[in-house]
Design a protein around this motif. Sequence first.
Motif, short mmCIF file in Angstrom:
data_model
loop_
_atom_site.label_atom_id
_atom_site.label_comp_id
_atom_site.label_asym_id
_atom_site.label_seq_id
_atom_site.Cartn_x
_atom_site.Cartn_y
_atom_site.Cartn_z
N GLN A 80 5.51 6.58 2.58
CA GLN A 80 5.70 7.20 1.23
C GLN A 80 5.56 8.64 1.51
O GLN A 80 6.02 9.44 0.76
N VAL A 81 4.62 8.88 2.37
CA VAL A 81 4.22 10.26 2.58
C VAL A 81 4.22 10.67 3.78
O VAL A 81 3.73 10.02 4.78
N LEU A 82 4.94 11.69 4.32
CA LEU A 82 5.32 12.16 5.69
C LEU A 82 4.63 13.26 6.19
O LEU A 82 5.14 14.45 5.51
N PHE A 83 3.43 13.40 6.60
CA PHE A 83 2.99 14.99 6.97
C PHE A 83 3.49 15.41 8.42
O PHE A 83 3.23 14.68 9.38
N ILE A 84 4.10 16.45 8.49
CA ILE A 84 4.67 17.01 9.65
C ILE A 84 3.71 17.91 10.06
O ILE A 84 3.72 18.99 9.62
N ALA A 85 2.93 17.95 11.26
CA ALA A 85 2.14 18.86 11.96
C ALA A 85 2.90 20.16 12.31
O ALA A 85 3.98 19.98 12.79
N ALA A 86 2.41 21.29 12.26
CA ALA A 86 3.14 22.74 12.70
C ALA A 86 3.08 22.66 14.29
O ALA A 86 4.10 23.15 14.56
N THR A 87 2.32 21.88 15.06
CA THR A 87 2.28 21.89 16.51
C THR A 87 3.49 21.06 16.92
O THR A 87 3.78 21.00 18.00
N ARG A 88 4.04 20.05 15.98
CA ARG A 88 5.11 19.43 16.45
C ARG A 88 6.05 20.13 16.99
O ARG A 88 6.81 19.58 18.04
N PRO A 120 0.91 -1.03 0.05
CA PRO A 120 -0.07 0.01 -0.11
C PRO A 120 0.92 1.39 -0.11
O PRO A 120 1.98 1.30 0.20
N LEU A 121 0.35 2.38 -0.53
CA LEU A 121 0.96 3.58 -0.42
C LEU A 121 0.46 4.16 1.00
O LEU A 121 -0.65 4.30 1.19
N THR A 122 1.39 4.49 1.63
CA THR A 122 1.29 4.61 3.31
C THR A 122 1.49 6.37 3.35
O THR A 122 2.67 6.67 3.18
N TYR A 123 0.48 6.99 4.13
CA TYR A 123 0.60 8.42 4.52
C TYR A 123 0.91 8.25 6.09
O TYR A 123 0.06 7.50 6.80
N CYS A 124 1.75 8.84 6.49
CA CYS A 124 2.13 9.00 8.21
C CYS A 124 2.03 10.33 8.33
O CYS A 124 2.45 11.24 7.69
N THR A 125 1.62 10.40 9.69
CA THR A 125 1.34 11.69 10.19
C THR A 125 2.37 11.80 11.60
O THR A 125 2.50 10.62 12.16
N ILE A 126 3.04 12.79 11.62
CA ILE A 126 3.66 12.94 12.80
C ILE A 126 3.29 14.20 13.53
O ILE A 126 3.21 15.26 13.09
N GLY A 127 3.18 14.16 14.97
CA GLY A 127 2.83 15.17 15.86
C GLY A 127 1.23 15.04 16.02
O GLY A 127 0.86 14.22 15.42
N GLU A 128 0.74 16.05 16.64
CA GLU A 128 -0.91 16.14 17.09
C GLU A 128 -1.51 15.87 15.48
O GLU A 128 -1.28 16.57 14.60
N ASP A 129 -2.48 15.03 15.78
CA ASP A 129 -3.34 14.80 14.50
C ASP A 129 -4.27 16.00 14.16
O ASP A 129 -5.30 15.93 14.73
#
Length: 164
Positions: free
Chosen positions: A82-90, A38-47
Motif C-alpha cells: 500500500q506504500v512504496l518507498f523508492i530509495a534515491a540510490t535506486r 495488514p497495511l504493507t510498506y514496501c521499500t525498493i532499492g538499498e535499505d
Amino acid sequence: MRAESNGTSEYDVKAAFLFHFAQFVEWPDQAFHDRDTPLTYCTIGEDAFAGALDEALKGKHVGNRELRVRHLREREQIEGCQVLFIAATRGREQEDLGMANGHPVLTVGETDHFAQRGGIIGFCLEGKKVRFEINLDAAGLAQIKISAKLLTLAKTVLGTPKGD
C-alpha cells in the motif's frame, strides 16, 4: 521535524513521517484483500533506513490494520503493497513509478523533484529539516485520498484536489 535533534537520523525522521502519512491517507477498498489485511510498506532499492522503518512500525496499527514492512528484490511485484518507498540510490525512479501505475499504492521517494516526476509524496531537505511535497494528481490516479490535514503540512502541493 529536525533530522539531528537528540541524535535522530534523517531516516529515523523519514520512518516517522511514513508512519504518520498512512494515518492521513485513505486507500480504495481494492487496495486490501480483506478488512484484516495488514497495511504493507514496501521499500525498493538499498535499505537506507537500516532497520529504522521496521523498528518504527513494529507493533503499530493504522485503524484496525497491523503494519508490515517488505523489502522488495529486483523485479519483485508490488502486489500487496500500500506504500512504496523508492530509495534515491535506486536510480530507476521512472521504472519503479511505472510499476506502481494503475495500482492503489502511495509512492514515496527522496530524489529531487520526485513529486513533480509523478510520485505522490517526495521528501526534500531544507538545511537539516526533512520536508515533503505532495502531488494530488498522482494521488488521484492511484485512487488515494489525502487528508487536508496532511496537505497543510506539506512544503508544496502540486495539482488540485479531486471531488468525490
